[in-house]
Design a protein around this motif. Structure first.
Motif, mmCIF file in Angstrom:
data_model
loop_
_atom_site.group_PDB
_atom_site.id
_atom_site.type_symbol
_atom_site.label_atom_id
_atom_site.label_comp_id
_atom_site.label_asym_id
_atom_site.label_seq_id
_atom_site.Cartn_x
_atom_site.Cartn_y
_atom_site.Cartn_z
ATOM 1 N N TYR A 211 0.828 -1.198 0.000
ATOM 2 C CA TYR A 211 0.000 0.000 0.000
ATOM 3 C C TYR A 211 0.869 1.257 0.000
ATOM 4 C CZ TYR A 211 -3.594 3.348 1.405
ATOM 5 O OH TYR A 211 -4.439 4.428 1.453
ATOM 6 N N ALA A 212 1.933 1.253 0.801
ATOM 7 C CA ALA A 212 2.813 2.422 0.865
ATOM 8 C C ALA A 212 3.461 2.698 -0.490
ATOM 9 C CB ALA A 212 3.887 2.210 1.926
ATOM 10 N N ILE A 213 3.868 1.631 -1.179
ATOM 11 C CA ILE A 213 4.470 1.800 -2.503
ATOM 12 C C ILE A 213 3.432 2.362 -3.472
ATOM 13 C CG2 ILE A 213 5.496 0.588 -4.466
ATOM 14 C CD1 ILE A 213 6.559 -1.463 -2.371
ATOM 15 N N ARG A 214 2.234 1.797 -3.431
ATOM 16 C CA ARG A 214 1.178 2.228 -4.346
ATOM 17 C C ARG A 214 0.725 3.660 -4.033
ATOM 18 N NH1 ARG A 214 0.181 1.229 -9.348
ATOM 19 N NH2 ARG A 214 1.022 -0.800 -9.826
ATOM 20 N N GLU A 215 0.755 4.046 -2.758
ATOM 21 C CA GLU A 215 0.396 5.411 -2.404
ATOM 22 C C GLU A 215 1.394 6.396 -2.984
ATOM 23 O OE1 GLU A 215 0.034 9.059 0.161
ATOM 24 O OE2 GLU A 215 1.773 7.758 -0.179
ATOM 25 N N LEU A 216 2.687 6.053 -2.941
ATOM 26 C CA LEU A 216 3.714 6.906 -3.524
ATOM 27 C C LEU A 216 3.527 7.007 -5.038
ATOM 28 C CD1 LEU A 216 6.350 8.531 -3.160
ATOM 29 C CD2 LEU A 216 7.594 6.379 -3.482
ATOM 30 N N MET A 217 3.214 5.885 -5.686
ATOM 31 C CA MET A 217 2.992 5.890 -7.131
ATOM 32 C C MET A 217 1.773 6.733 -7.489
ATOM 33 S SD MET A 217 3.806 1.854 -7.830
ATOM 34 C CE MET A 217 3.441 1.923 -9.586
ATOM 35 N N TRP A 218 0.726 6.644 -6.675
ATOM 36 C CA TRP A 218 -0.468 7.449 -6.925
ATOM 37 C C TRP A 218 -0.159 8.936 -6.797
ATOM 38 C CZ3 TRP A 218 -3.153 10.222 -2.946
ATOM 39 C CH2 TRP A 218 -4.324 10.864 -3.386
ATOM 40 N N GLN A 219 0.597 9.295 -5.755
ATOM 41 C CA GLN A 219 0.974 10.695 -5.575
ATOM 42 C C GLN A 219 1.745 11.204 -6.792
ATOM 43 O OE1 GLN A 219 0.193 12.835 -3.273
ATOM 44 N NE2 GLN A 219 -0.284 11.760 -1.383
ATOM 45 N N ALA A 220 2.679 10.406 -7.278
ATOM 46 C CA ALA A 220 3.478 10.808 -8.436
ATOM 47 C C ALA A 220 2.603 10.955 -9.677
ATOM 48 C CB ALA A 220 4.588 9.785 -8.686
ATOM 49 N N ALA A 221 1.670 10.023 -9.853
ATOM 50 C CA ALA A 221 0.776 10.083 -11.005
ATOM 51 C C ALA A 221 -0.137 11.301 -10.937
ATOM 52 C CB ALA A 221 -0.049 8.800 -11.086
ATOM 53 N N GLN A 222 -0.638 11.606 -9.734
ATOM 54 C CA GLN A 222 -1.491 12.782 -9.569
ATOM 55 C C GLN A 222 -0.725 14.056 -9.939
ATOM 56 O OE1 GLN A 222 -4.717 11.483 -9.330
ATOM 57 N NE2 GLN A 222 -5.129 12.935 -7.690
ATOM 58 N N HIS A 223 0.500 14.124 -9.473
ATOM 59 C CA HIS A 223 1.310 15.314 -9.730
ATOM 60 C C HIS A 223 1.570 15.489 -11.225
ATOM 61 C CE1 HIS A 223 4.250 18.469 -8.914
ATOM 62 N NE2 HIS A 223 5.088 17.848 -9.714
ATOM 63 N N ALA A 224 1.763 14.367 -11.931
ATOM 64 C CA ALA A 224 2.088 14.433 -13.356
ATOM 65 C C ALA A 224 0.851 14.383 -14.248
ATOM 66 C CB ALA A 224 3.025 13.282 -13.722
ATOM 67 N N GLY A 225 -0.329 14.168 -13.666
ATOM 68 C CA GLY A 225 -1.537 14.027 -14.456
ATOM 69 C C GLY A 225 -1.550 12.760 -15.291
ATOM 70 N N GLU A 226 -0.872 11.705 -14.800
ATOM 71 C CA GLU A 226 -0.745 10.444 -15.528
ATOM 72 C C GLU A 226 -1.629 9.370 -14.918
ATOM 73 O OE1 GLU A 226 0.928 9.667 -18.178
ATOM 74 O OE2 GLU A 226 2.489 11.181 -18.461
ATOM 75 N N ASP A 227 -1.825 8.295 -15.666
ATOM 76 C CA ASP A 227 -2.458 7.088 -15.154
ATOM 77 C C ASP A 227 -1.445 6.376 -14.258
ATOM 78 O OD1 ASP A 227 -3.512 4.512 -14.768
ATOM 79 O OD2 ASP A 227 -4.460 4.484 -16.738
ATOM 80 N N PRO A 228 -1.808 6.002 -13.009
ATOM 81 C CA PRO A 228 -0.855 5.284 -12.149
ATOM 82 C C PRO A 228 -0.295 4.015 -12.787
ATOM 83 C CG PRO A 228 -2.741 6.011 -10.862
ATOM 84 C CD PRO A 228 -3.073 6.301 -12.305
ATOM 85 N N ASP A 229 -1.040 3.420 -13.738
ATOM 86 C CA ASP A 229 -0.554 2.213 -14.409
ATOM 87 C C ASP A 229 0.685 2.485 -15.249
ATOM 88 O OD1 ASP A 229 -2.583 0.783 -13.312
ATOM 89 O OD2 ASP A 229 -3.827 0.703 -15.111
ATOM 90 N N ARG A 230 0.949 3.740 -15.588
ATOM 91 C CA ARG A 230 2.097 4.076 -16.434
ATOM 92 C C ARG A 230 3.389 4.208 -15.633
ATOM 93 N NH1 ARG A 230 0.879 5.577 -21.530
ATOM 94 N NH2 ARG A 230 2.833 6.759 -21.716
ATOM 95 N N ILE A 231 3.278 4.103 -14.307
ATOM 96 C CA ILE A 231 4.460 4.170 -13.442
ATOM 97 C C ILE A 231 4.879 2.758 -13.076
ATOM 98 C CG2 ILE A 231 5.344 5.000 -11.223
ATOM 99 C CD1 ILE A 231 3.407 7.322 -11.433
ATOM 100 N N SER A 232 6.160 2.476 -13.159
ATOM 101 C CA SER A 232 6.666 1.124 -12.925
ATOM 102 C C SER A 232 6.683 0.785 -11.438
ATOM 103 C CB SER A 232 8.082 0.985 -13.494
ATOM 104 O OG SER A 232 8.695 -0.211 -13.045
ATOM 105 N N PHE A 233 6.009 -0.299 -11.069
ATOM 106 C CA PHE A 233 6.032 -0.756 -9.680
ATOM 107 C C PHE A 233 7.445 -1.188 -9.289
ATOM 108 C CE2 PHE A 233 5.836 -3.981 -6.394
ATOM 109 C CZ PHE A 233 4.995 -3.406 -5.457
ATOM 110 N N THR A 234 8.114 -1.921 -10.177
ATOM 111 C CA THR A 234 9.449 -2.439 -9.853
ATOM 112 C C THR A 234 10.436 -1.302 -9.623
ATOM 113 O OG1 THR A 234 9.024 -4.416 -11.172
ATOM 114 C CG2 THR A 234 11.315 -3.930 -10.634
ATOM 115 N N ARG A 235 10.391 -0.285 -10.461
ATOM 116 C CA ARG A 235 11.305 0.841 -10.284
ATOM 117 C C ARG A 235 11.011 1.580 -8.987
ATOM 118 N NH1 ARG A 235 11.663 3.538 -16.386
ATOM 119 N NH2 ARG A 235 12.703 1.759 -17.379
ATOM 120 N N THR A 236 9.713 1.751 -8.677
ATOM 121 C CA THR A 236 9.352 2.430 -7.436
ATOM 122 C C THR A 236 9.816 1.626 -6.230
ATOM 123 O OG1 THR A 236 7.394 3.316 -8.557
ATOM 124 C CG2 THR A 236 7.462 3.504 -6.156
ATOM 125 N N LEU A 237 9.630 0.319 -6.275
ATOM 126 C CA LEU A 237 10.093 -0.558 -5.201
ATOM 127 C C LEU A 237 11.589 -0.413 -4.999
ATOM 128 C CD1 LEU A 237 9.694 -2.961 -3.209
ATOM 129 C CD2 LEU A 237 9.916 -4.488 -5.190
#
Length: 399
Positions: free
Chosen positions: A356-382
């Protein structure tokens, strides 16, 4: 006496006042950890090398660095402290046996309560891919995790049959069911149980987190009148796949090709208490498989059949979330560490909190960039979070 401008370090400063593990500490703040530890009566009665707060963060860290041994995880938690000269006390890395005893003292309840307190739906209407015409898209599903082959784990969870012939599989397994946002992959409700408890039974424990305005998507393993009625009673709308041999009499044809039908409980032979559903049937190009969906959305103008068929594919976002936990966080083919059921529960909720913490960070990044969270790499964020942990350990958490 310290020179002017210097501050004498307090002699009773504790390690738990200094440990911070980056984004995990932000999502699971120390004040909340202390509150939950106190509420679950998991605190220590005397000063220990591993106080309860440290053990909670240790469990999270071991679920972040799943391939590392206990003592190495402890080093990763604290190695930045001495390097930055922000930790003046002496602290020796505890032995594996000491860490095991500390985890046993803590128990599973603090991690379970922390998950319930922390994990909530993340998406807003601005989150790309999270909503359809005002419906918040969520999915329910279940999976299993291998646990160590010990007598207590076998007794508590059971062992599946082997797919390679007579006999039993190598490891017992714990069953996990969860609710997740389709748009963010954030799992915001979960329940665990033995293999003998079907995932639909575990799912019932999750329905309290459903709300009006949600659209719950489920695969055909979740069909059943009673389960359907319980989920619908929450006020959420439902979109579930059903088996092609399910009896669904046509009550009324609708302009978009769907039709109204009625479903009843298995024992209701006289069909005295039916529930009205709308049925959508379709095939995919180049395939013969017929998909049958039932939904509580009865008006085709609100949600045309073609849209609902496309929305069902969102259920696979949950499969992706499970793969993130099982393959990338835990590691492919790896078995959980815990040799006793209470530790298994603790570890499962630790993995879910870290995810959840990883996904929350990815969501924050996607919100800031106006992107779909699916476009952010889970592995890279991890990997980014893993790299930051030892560096950020040098800074005290902010209460």
């Amino acid at each position: 006496m310290p020179r002017a401008g210097q501050v004498k370090p307090p002699t009773d400063e504790r390690l738990s006042d200094r440990i911070a593990i980056g984004v995990l500490t932000r999502v699971v703040p120390p004040g909340l950890v202390d509150e939950v530890v106190a509420a679950t009566d998991a605190g220590e009665v005397r000063k220990r090398l591993l106080p309860a707060r440290v053990v909670v963060y240790f469990v999270l860290a071991m679920c972040l660095f799943s391939g590392q041994g206990y003592e190495e995880v402890a080093r990763l938690l604290t190695e930045g402290l001495a390097w930055a000269r922000r930790w003046q006390g002496r602290w020796e890395v505890p032995s594996t046996a000491a860490i095991s005893r500390a985890r046993a003292r803590l128990g599973a309840e603090p991690l379970r309560v922390l998950f319930d307190r922390v994990c909530r739906p993340l998406a807003t209407e601005a989150t790309v891919g999270a909503f359809y015409r005002g419906w918040h898209l969520v999915a329910v599903d279940g999976s299993t995790l291998d646990v160590p082959d010990t007598p207590s784990n076998v007794e508590a969870y059971g062992r599946p049959g082997s797919s390679r012939g007579p006999g039993r599989a190598a490891f017992p397994q714990v069953r996990v069911a969860a609710l997740a946002e389709c748009g963010t992959h954030a799992m915001f409700a979960a329940a665990t149980g033995p293999l003998s408890v079907h995932e639909t039974t575990l799912a019932r424990r999750l329905f309290g987190q459903l709300r009006a305005g949600m659209l719950l998507i489920a695969d055909r393993g979740f069909v059943g009148f009673d389960l359907w009625a319980e989920a619908a009673a929450t006020g959420a709308d439902l979109l579930w796949r059903v088996k092609t041999n399910m009896v669904l009499p046509v009550v009324a044809l609708l302009p978009d090709g769907s039709y109204l039908s009625r479903i009843v409980a298995a024992g209701d032979r006289k069909r005295t208490n039916p529930a009205t559903v709308r049925v959508v049937e379709y095939t995919l190009a180049g395939a013969d498989t017929v998909y049958r969906l039932i939904t509580t959305i009865l008006d085709p103008q609100q949600a045309p059949a073609a849209d609902l068929a496309a929305l069902y594919a969102q259920r696979w976002e949950f499969e992706t979330a499970l793969d993130e936990v099982k393959t990338h966080q835990r590691g492919p083919g790896m078995v959980l560490r815990s040799r006793h059921p209470d530790g298994v529960e603790q570890e499962v909720y630790g993995f879910l909190l870290v995810h959840y913490a990883i996904r929350e960070l990815m969501w924050q990044a996607a919100q800031h960039a106006g992107e779909d969270p699916d476009r952010i790499s889970f592995t890279r964020t991890l990997n980014v979070i893993r790299r930051q942990v030892t560096a950020q350990a040098a800074f005290p958490p902010h209460d």
